[in-house]
Design an enzyme around this catalytic site. Structure first.
Site, PDB file in Angstrom:
ATOM      1  N   ASP A  28       0.840  -1.194   0.000  1.00 58.69           N
ATOM      2  CA  ASP A  28       0.000   0.000   0.000  1.00 58.69           C
ATOM      3  C   ASP A  28       0.881   1.251   0.000  1.00 58.69           C
ATOM      4  O   ASP A  28       1.890   1.321   0.707  1.00 58.69           O
ATOM      5  CB  ASP A  28      -0.916  -0.005   1.227  1.00 58.69           C
ATOM      6  CG  ASP A  28      -2.084   0.967   1.080  1.00 58.69           C
ATOM      7  OD1 ASP A  28      -3.231   0.508   0.994  1.00 58.69           O
ATOM      8  OD2 ASP A  28      -1.828   2.198   1.063  1.00 58.69           O
ATOM      9  N   ILE A  29       0.491   2.248  -0.795  1.00 58.94           N
ATOM     10  CA  ILE A  29       1.283   3.479  -0.922  1.00 58.94           C
ATOM     11  C   ILE A  29       1.242   4.304   0.363  1.00 58.94           C
ATOM     12  O   ILE A  29       2.126   5.131   0.607  1.00 58.94           O
ATOM     13  CB  ILE A  29       0.768   4.289  -2.139  1.00 58.94           C
ATOM     14  CG1 ILE A  29       1.844   5.214  -2.674  1.00 58.94           C
ATOM     15  CG2 ILE A  29      -0.512   5.038  -1.813  1.00 58.94           C
ATOM     16  CD1 ILE A  29       1.505   5.795  -4.040  1.00 58.94           C
ATOM     17  N   ASN A  84     -12.748  -3.349   2.794  1.00 55.25           N
ATOM     18  CA  ASN A  84     -13.716  -2.265   2.865  1.00 55.25           C
ATOM     19  C   ASN A  84     -14.669  -2.392   1.676  1.00 55.25           C
ATOM     20  O   ASN A  84     -14.236  -2.639   0.554  1.00 55.25           O
ATOM     21  CB  ASN A  84     -13.004  -0.919   2.819  1.00 55.25           C
ATOM     22  CG  ASN A  84     -12.074  -0.718   3.998  1.00 55.25           C
ATOM     23  OD1 ASN A  84     -12.363  -1.142   5.111  1.00 55.25           O
ATOM     24  ND2 ASN A  84     -10.931  -0.079   3.765  1.00 55.25           N
ATOM     25  N   GLY A  90     -15.985   2.489   3.761  1.00 53.66           N
ATOM     26  CA  GLY A  90     -14.766   3.272   3.575  1.00 53.66           C
ATOM     27  C   GLY A  90     -13.967   2.880   2.349  1.00 53.66           C
ATOM     28  O   GLY A  90     -12.775   3.181   2.260  1.00 53.66           O
ATOM     29  N   GLN A  91     -14.613   2.229   1.381  1.00 55.12           N
ATOM     30  CA  GLN A  91     -13.896   1.821   0.168  1.00 55.12           C
ATOM     31  C   GLN A  91     -13.652   3.023  -0.733  1.00 55.12           C
ATOM     32  O   GLN A  91     -14.581   3.754  -1.067  1.00 55.12           O
ATOM     33  CB  GLN A  91     -14.701   0.753  -0.584  1.00 55.12           C
ATOM     34  CG  GLN A  91     -13.962   0.221  -1.805  1.00 55.12           C
ATOM     35  CD  GLN A  91     -14.735  -0.881  -2.530  1.00 55.12           C
ATOM     36  OE1 GLN A  91     -15.853  -1.206  -2.164  1.00 55.12           O
ATOM     37  NE2 GLN A  91     -14.114  -1.432  -3.551  1.00 55.12           N
ATOM     38  N   HIS A  97     -10.286  -5.490  -3.164  1.00 57.36           N
ATOM     39  CA  HIS A  97      -8.952  -5.671  -2.593  1.00 57.36           C
ATOM     40  C   HIS A  97      -9.060  -6.043  -1.128  1.00 57.36           C
ATOM     41  O   HIS A  97      -9.956  -5.599  -0.416  1.00 57.36           O
ATOM     42  CB  HIS A  97      -8.100  -4.405  -2.749  1.00 57.36           C
ATOM     43  CG  HIS A  97      -8.743  -3.144  -2.270  1.00 57.36           C
ATOM     44  ND1 HIS A  97      -9.719  -2.481  -2.979  1.00 57.36           N
ATOM     45  CD2 HIS A  97      -8.560  -2.422  -1.134  1.00 57.36           C
ATOM     46  CE1 HIS A  97     -10.097  -1.402  -2.312  1.00 57.36           C
ATOM     47  NE2 HIS A  97      -9.423  -1.349  -1.183  1.00 57.36           N
ATOM     48  N   HIS A  99      -6.883  -5.828   2.356  1.00 56.46           N
ATOM     49  CA  HIS A  99      -5.743  -5.238   3.055  1.00 56.46           C
ATOM     50  C   HIS A  99      -5.173  -6.303   3.995  1.00 56.46           C
ATOM     51  O   HIS A  99      -5.886  -6.788   4.881  1.00 56.46           O
ATOM     52  CB  HIS A  99      -6.169  -4.050   3.922  1.00 56.46           C
ATOM     53  CG  HIS A  99      -6.764  -2.886   3.183  1.00 56.46           C
ATOM     54  ND1 HIS A  99      -6.071  -1.716   2.969  1.00 56.46           N
ATOM     55  CD2 HIS A  99      -7.991  -2.691   2.642  1.00 56.46           C
ATOM     56  CE1 HIS A  99      -6.846  -0.852   2.327  1.00 56.46           C
ATOM     57  NE2 HIS A  99      -8.020  -1.426   2.118  1.00 56.46           N
TER      58      HIS A  99
END
Ligand code: 5GP
Length: 111
Positions: A28-29, A84, A90-91, A97, A99
């Site tokens: 994740d960035i 999410n 909160g997507q 995806h 997490h």
């Protein structure tokens, strides 16, 4: 087109930790834990809510990749898997995806 599709297509770079014919996993960035990896199907599925019954094997594959990645990344004390879904969930990116979070003691419940 979502940012994750661009990562699949190699239009934008990512720190990829796993790839196979069905999925991609990359860091994740904006990591929320020492280890924060996103596991995504290559098939463009918008969210958990958009899964078809025929995606059963794909979802099982994604979870087994999570299991293997957690071992590979040394998450021996445990980890958390989050998906999410939709605006209340909160997507932000409309490509399914998971997490994978670990490397520290995570609090509960999430906000
Ligand atoms: P969501 O809020 O949709 O569940 O999670 C989207 C995640 O994608 C966020 O944690 C965010 O940091 C990550 N993200 C967004 N854009 C990029 C990107 O261009 N590269 C990477 N590696 N992660 C991204």
């Amino acid at each position: 087109m979502t940012v994750f599709q661009k990562i699949i297509d190699r239009e934008i770079p990512a720190d990829i930790v796993h790839e196979d014919e069905l999925c991609l996993a990359f860091r994740d960035i904006n990591p929320r834990a020492p280890t924060h990896v996103l596991v995504i199907p290559k098939k463009p599925i918008a969210s958990l809510d958009h899964l078809d019954d025929g995606d059963q094997a794909l979802v099982g594959h994604l979870l087994l990749v999570v299991r293997d990645l957690a071992r590979q990344l040394g998450l021996d004390n445990g980890y958390r898997l989050v998906a999410n879904c939709g605006s209340d969930g909160g997507q932000e990116v409309a490509h399914l995806h998971f997490h994978l979070l670990g490397g520290r003691r995570l609090t509960w419940p999430p906000g």
